[in-house]
Design a protein around this motif. Structure first.
Motif, PDB file in Angstrom:
ATOM      1  N   ILE A 161       0.887  -1.308  -0.050  1.00  0.00           N
ATOM      2  CA  ILE A 161       0.168  -0.090  -0.157  1.00  0.00           C
ATOM      3  C   ILE A 161       0.728   1.365  -0.166  1.00  0.00           C
ATOM      4  CG2 ILE A 161      -1.678   1.268   1.391  1.00  0.00           C
ATOM      5  CD1 ILE A 161      -2.700  -1.524   2.166  1.00  0.00           C
ATOM      6  N   ALA A 162       0.662   2.136  -1.052  1.00  0.00           N
ATOM      7  CA  ALA A 162       1.393   3.259  -1.238  1.00  0.00           C
ATOM      8  C   ALA A 162       1.547   4.182   0.024  1.00  0.00           C
ATOM      9  CB  ALA A 162       1.471   3.939  -2.419  1.00  0.00           C
ATOM     10  N   PRO A 163       2.462   4.604   0.600  1.00  0.00           N
ATOM     11  CA  PRO A 163       2.288   5.776   1.520  1.00  0.00           C
ATOM     12  C   PRO A 163       1.860   7.043   1.075  1.00  0.00           C
ATOM     13  CG  PRO A 163       4.801   5.248   1.333  1.00  0.00           C
ATOM     14  CD  PRO A 163       3.980   4.471   0.462  1.00  0.00           C
ATOM     15  N   LEU A 164       1.307   8.077   1.921  1.00  0.00           N
ATOM     16  CA  LEU A 164       0.780   9.093   1.417  1.00  0.00           C
ATOM     17  C   LEU A 164       2.202   9.986   1.141  1.00  0.00           C
ATOM     18  CD1 LEU A 164      -1.960  10.009   3.964  1.00  0.00           C
ATOM     19  CD2 LEU A 164      -2.008   8.740   1.788  1.00  0.00           C
ATOM     20  N   GLU A 165       1.965  11.023   0.422  1.00  0.00           N
ATOM     21  CA  GLU A 165       3.108  12.034  -0.164  1.00  0.00           C
ATOM     22  C   GLU A 165       3.331  12.592   1.397  1.00  0.00           C
ATOM     23  OE1 GLU A 165       5.120  13.648  -3.212  1.00  0.00           O
ATOM     24  OE2 GLU A 165       3.635  11.984  -3.276  1.00  0.00           O
ATOM     25  N   ARG A 166       4.868  12.718   1.598  1.00  0.00           N
ATOM     26  CA  ARG A 166       5.344  13.458   2.655  1.00  0.00           C
ATOM     27  C   ARG A 166       4.959  14.935   2.630  1.00  0.00           C
ATOM     28  NH1 ARG A 166       9.000  16.101   5.524  1.00  0.00           N
ATOM     29  NH2 ARG A 166       9.612  15.353   7.426  1.00  0.00           N
ATOM     30  N   GLU A 167       4.615  15.620   3.604  1.00  0.00           N
ATOM     31  CA  GLU A 167       4.219  16.840   3.747  1.00  0.00           C
ATOM     32  C   GLU A 167       4.489  17.426   5.016  1.00  0.00           C
ATOM     33  OE1 GLU A 167      -0.004  18.084   2.521  1.00  0.00           O
ATOM     34  OE2 GLU A 167       0.249  16.757   0.686  1.00  0.00           O
ATOM     35  N   GLU A 168       4.730  18.623   5.152  1.00  0.00           N
ATOM     36  CA  GLU A 168       4.803  19.339   6.439  1.00  0.00           C
ATOM     37  C   GLU A 168       3.268  19.598   6.887  1.00  0.00           C
ATOM     38  OE1 GLU A 168       7.440  19.550   8.427  1.00  0.00           O
ATOM     39  OE2 GLU A 168       8.664  18.740   6.651  1.00  0.00           O
ATOM     40  N   ARG A 169       3.022  18.895   7.943  1.00  0.00           N
ATOM     41  CA  ARG A 169       1.607  19.027   8.524  1.00  0.00           C
ATOM     42  C   ARG A 169       1.685  19.298   9.984  1.00  0.00           C
ATOM     43  NH1 ARG A 169       0.990  13.936   5.001  1.00  0.00           N
ATOM     44  NH2 ARG A 169      -0.667  14.219   3.708  1.00  0.00           N
ATOM     45  N   SER A 170       0.646  19.833  10.578  1.00  0.00           N
ATOM     46  CA  SER A 170       0.572  19.787  11.841  1.00  0.00           C
ATOM     47  C   SER A 170      -0.369  18.786  12.539  1.00  0.00           C
ATOM     48  CB  SER A 170       0.224  21.311  12.393  1.00  0.00           C
ATOM     49  OG  SER A 170      -0.885  21.376  11.837  1.00  0.00           O
ATOM     50  N   GLY A 171       0.253  18.253  13.772  1.00  0.00           N
ATOM     51  CA  GLY A 171      -0.609  17.290  14.593  1.00  0.00           C
ATOM     52  C   GLY A 171       0.207  17.158  15.956  1.00  0.00           C
ATOM     53  N   ASP A 172      -0.523  16.922  16.719  1.00  0.00           N
ATOM     54  CA  ASP A 172      -0.250  16.619  18.019  1.00  0.00           C
ATOM     55  C   ASP A 172       0.510  15.607  18.416  1.00  0.00           C
ATOM     56  OD1 ASP A 172      -0.375  17.428  21.068  1.00  0.00           O
ATOM     57  OD2 ASP A 172      -1.829  16.095  21.222  1.00  0.00           O
ATOM     58  N   VAL A 173       1.602  15.682  19.085  1.00  0.00           N
ATOM     59  CA  VAL A 173       2.239  14.477  19.596  1.00  0.00           C
ATOM     60  C   VAL A 173       2.377  14.568  20.939  1.00  0.00           C
ATOM     61  CG1 VAL A 173       4.730  13.284  19.569  1.00  0.00           C
ATOM     62  CG2 VAL A 173       3.859  14.456  17.434  1.00  0.00           C
ATOM     63  N   SER A 174       1.701  13.483  21.686  1.00  0.00           N
ATOM     64  CA  SER A 174       1.759  13.490  23.363  1.00  0.00           C
ATOM     65  C   SER A 174       2.087  12.078  23.740  1.00  0.00           C
ATOM     66  CB  SER A 174       0.027  13.593  23.687  1.00  0.00           C
ATOM     67  OG  SER A 174      -0.516  12.648  23.227  1.00  0.00           O
ATOM     68  N   SER A 175       2.427  12.198  25.124  1.00  0.00           N
ATOM     69  CA  SER A 175       2.845  10.870  25.623  1.00  0.00           C
ATOM     70  C   SER A 175       1.882  10.259  26.534  1.00  0.00           C
ATOM     71  CB  SER A 175       4.457  10.971  26.389  1.00  0.00           C
ATOM     72  OG  SER A 175       3.906  11.712  27.340  1.00  0.00           O
ATOM     73  N   LEU A 176       1.790   9.103  26.691  1.00  0.00           N
ATOM     74  CA  LEU A 176       0.950   8.425  27.696  1.00  0.00           C
ATOM     75  C   LEU A 176       1.871   7.661  28.462  1.00  0.00           C
ATOM     76  CD1 LEU A 176      -1.932   7.604  28.608  1.00  0.00           C
ATOM     77  CD2 LEU A 176      -1.566   5.681  27.024  1.00  0.00           C
ATOM     78  N   SER A 177       1.730   7.819  29.838  1.00  0.00           N
ATOM     79  CA  SER A 177       2.433   7.104  30.859  1.00  0.00           C
ATOM     80  C   SER A 177       1.795   5.669  31.115  1.00  0.00           C
ATOM     81  CB  SER A 177       2.722   7.942  32.148  1.00  0.00           C
ATOM     82  OG  SER A 177       3.256   7.305  33.261  1.00  0.00           O
ATOM     83  N   VAL A 178       2.624   4.715  30.969  1.00  0.00           N
ATOM     84  CA  VAL A 178       1.920   3.208  31.372  1.00  0.00           C
ATOM     85  C   VAL A 178       2.805   2.526  32.362  1.00  0.00           C
ATOM     86  CG1 VAL A 178       1.075   1.175  30.213  1.00  0.00           C
ATOM     87  CG2 VAL A 178       0.835   3.358  29.057  1.00  0.00           C
ATOM     88  N   ASP A 179       2.244   1.869  33.292  1.00  0.00           N
ATOM     89  CA  ASP A 179       2.814   1.219  34.301  1.00  0.00           C
ATOM     90  C   ASP A 179       2.980  -0.223  33.724  1.00  0.00           C
ATOM     91  OD1 ASP A 179       4.270   0.773  36.503  1.00  0.00           O
ATOM     92  OD2 ASP A 179       2.310   0.527  37.868  1.00  0.00           O
ATOM     93  N   ILE A 180       4.301  -0.659  33.188  1.00  0.00           N
ATOM     94  CA  ILE A 180       4.352  -1.948  32.793  1.00  0.00           C
ATOM     95  C   ILE A 180       4.805  -2.971  33.620  1.00  0.00           C
ATOM     96  CG2 ILE A 180       5.542  -3.252  30.760  1.00  0.00           C
ATOM     97  CD1 ILE A 180       5.144  -0.815  29.139  1.00  0.00           C
ATOM     98  N   THR A 181       3.894  -3.917  34.095  1.00  0.00           N
ATOM     99  CA  THR A 181       4.160  -4.555  35.285  1.00  0.00           C
ATOM    100  C   THR A 181       4.036  -6.192  34.860  1.00  0.00           C
ATOM    101  OG1 THR A 181       1.995  -4.596  35.898  1.00  0.00           O
ATOM    102  CG2 THR A 181       3.378  -3.008  36.978  1.00  0.00           C
ATOM    103  N   ASN A 182       4.524  -7.045  35.820  1.00  0.00           N
ATOM    104  CA  ASN A 182       4.354  -8.559  35.720  1.00  0.00           C
ATOM    105  C   ASN A 182       4.869  -8.956  34.375  1.00  0.00           C
ATOM    106  OD1 ASN A 182       3.432  -8.809  38.379  1.00  0.00           O
ATOM    107  ND2 ASN A 182       1.378  -8.138  37.665  1.00  0.00           N
ATOM    108  N   LEU A 183       5.868  -8.561  33.896  1.00  0.00           N
ATOM    109  CA  LEU A 183       6.232  -8.980  32.645  1.00  0.00           C
ATOM    110  C   LEU A 183       6.771 -10.618  32.686  1.00  0.00           C
ATOM    111  CD1 LEU A 183       8.422  -6.157  30.826  1.00  0.00           C
ATOM    112  CD2 LEU A 183       6.107  -6.828  30.488  1.00  0.00           C
TER     113      LEU A 183
END
Ligand code: FAD
Length: 321
Positions: A161-183
């Protein structure tokens, strides 16, 4: 109805994998004008967020944790499910990669939804999207649509599947904190068996050798041609079984499935199990001493000859370009 679609972005050796951009393009179609949210999991991945936006993600969520440095289904599963719980998506897209193939059934079962795997094309958009995927080892294609309501879950085959053309776009980049346990698994160290270089499943050019290559050293001219063309070396199981190369290079039913722009098969007879992994390549060139070899049936160009004569000739010619 427009959909919110989650896409798993993947990195490899400190760079985003192309399949991440292809998955975003697939997600755009599935969303039918809805929101595409890319998800990045890893130890330190937030720098890649803007690149996913440039390729069409409306938003990016990163989950960073030392236990996500290397993939484990446990760790990635917990992190991805935390994003699912927060975002409540109507659809999910993964690459049909080693990670995608391992993680998608686990997430699908947690969500009690179906999984349409190894999709090579999508017709239509939104609720009308129809997914095309190979069956019977690539001999036929089926069209699939989910009947019931629920999360639409799809994995997309790299390089289709062809990727979209790369363009300077604006979009929110946020982080989510996850407690990774009992691996149940913690990866302490990764020792790669195969040489670093172009990823076989995403390579645009593959030079594959079979038992006709006759030795480990016999693969050297294939590697030289692959390096010249910016491609990767692959192999038949015959070559792997004979210990001419590592099993990580094996292409076929029990190896990797590839769809490069150019596949050169040298000294490979064309067993059905090999062709299951490469017959959808865009252009296939077969080099074989035996004019009756089965591989010629799927080849766009066939060269009857000794690979040790033909491969160096090809290399010389490509050097002139
Ligand atoms: P061969 O069949 O021995 O062919 C070698 C070819 O090289 C011949 O056609 C010969 O004419 C040619 N040749 C020899 N010397 C030269 C030369 N100097 N120049 C040019 N041509 C030359 N196989 C896979 O590849 N991938 C898989 O994922 C896979 N999965 C399998 C799963 C199952 C359950 C089974 C049963 C088999 C599987 N196989 C798979 C094995 C498959 O059936 C074949 O045995 C294998 O693909 C043969 O490898 P080959 O073509 O390299 O060797």
């Amino acid at each position: 109805m427009s959909k919110k679609v989650l896409v798993l972005g993947e990195t490899r050796e400190g760079a985003l994998r192309n399949v991440s951009f292809e998955a975003i393009a697939a997600a755009k179609k599935i969303s039918g004008g809805g929101e595409v949210v890319a998800v990045l999991l890893g130890e330190s991945v937030s720098d890649f967020g803007n690149e996913l936006v440039a390729y069409g993600a409306d938003r990016v969520i990163t989950v960073e944790h030392p236990h996500l440095k290397s993939y484990t289904s446990d760790g990635y599963g917990q992190a991805f499910m935390a994003v699912v719980d927060q975002e409540q998506p109507e659809a999910i897209v993964f690459g049909h990669t080693a990670v995608g193939k391992d993680l998608s059934p686990k997430i699908a079962s947690k969500l009690q939804t179906g999984l349409i795997s190894d999709v090579t094309d999508i017709e239509g958009e939104g609720d009308d999207a129809v997914f095309i995927r190979p069956i019977y080892s690539g001999k036929a294609f089926e069209k699939v649509k989910l009947k019931e309501d629920g999360v639409v879950f799809v994995t997309v085959r790299p390089n289709n599947i062809a990727p979209l053309e790369r363009e300077e776009r604006s979009g929110d980049v946020s982080s989510l904190s996850v407690d990774i346990t009992n691996l149940r698994t913690i990866i302490k160290n990764v020792v790669r068996k195969s040489a670093e270089g172009v990823d076989l499943s995403e390579a645009k050019v593959i030079i594959a050798g079979g038992r006709g290559v006759k030795s480990k050293e016999g693969f050297e001219p294939l590697q030289e041609l692959a390096d010249l063309l910016g491609g990767a070396v692959g192999a038949s199981r015959g070559a792997c079984d004979a210990d001419y190369c590592d099993y990580s290079l094996q292409i076929g039913q029990t190896g990797k499935v590839v769809t490069p722009d150019l596949y050169i098969a040298a000294g490979i007879s064309g067993a059905i199990q090999h062709m299951a992994g490469m017959s959808n390549s865009k252009v296939i060139v077969a080099i074989n001493k035996d004019p009756e070899a089965n591989i010629f049936k799927v080849a766009d160009y066939g060269i009857v000859g000794d690979l040790f004569d033909v491969i160096p000739l090809l290399t010389e010619e490509f050097k002139k370009v």
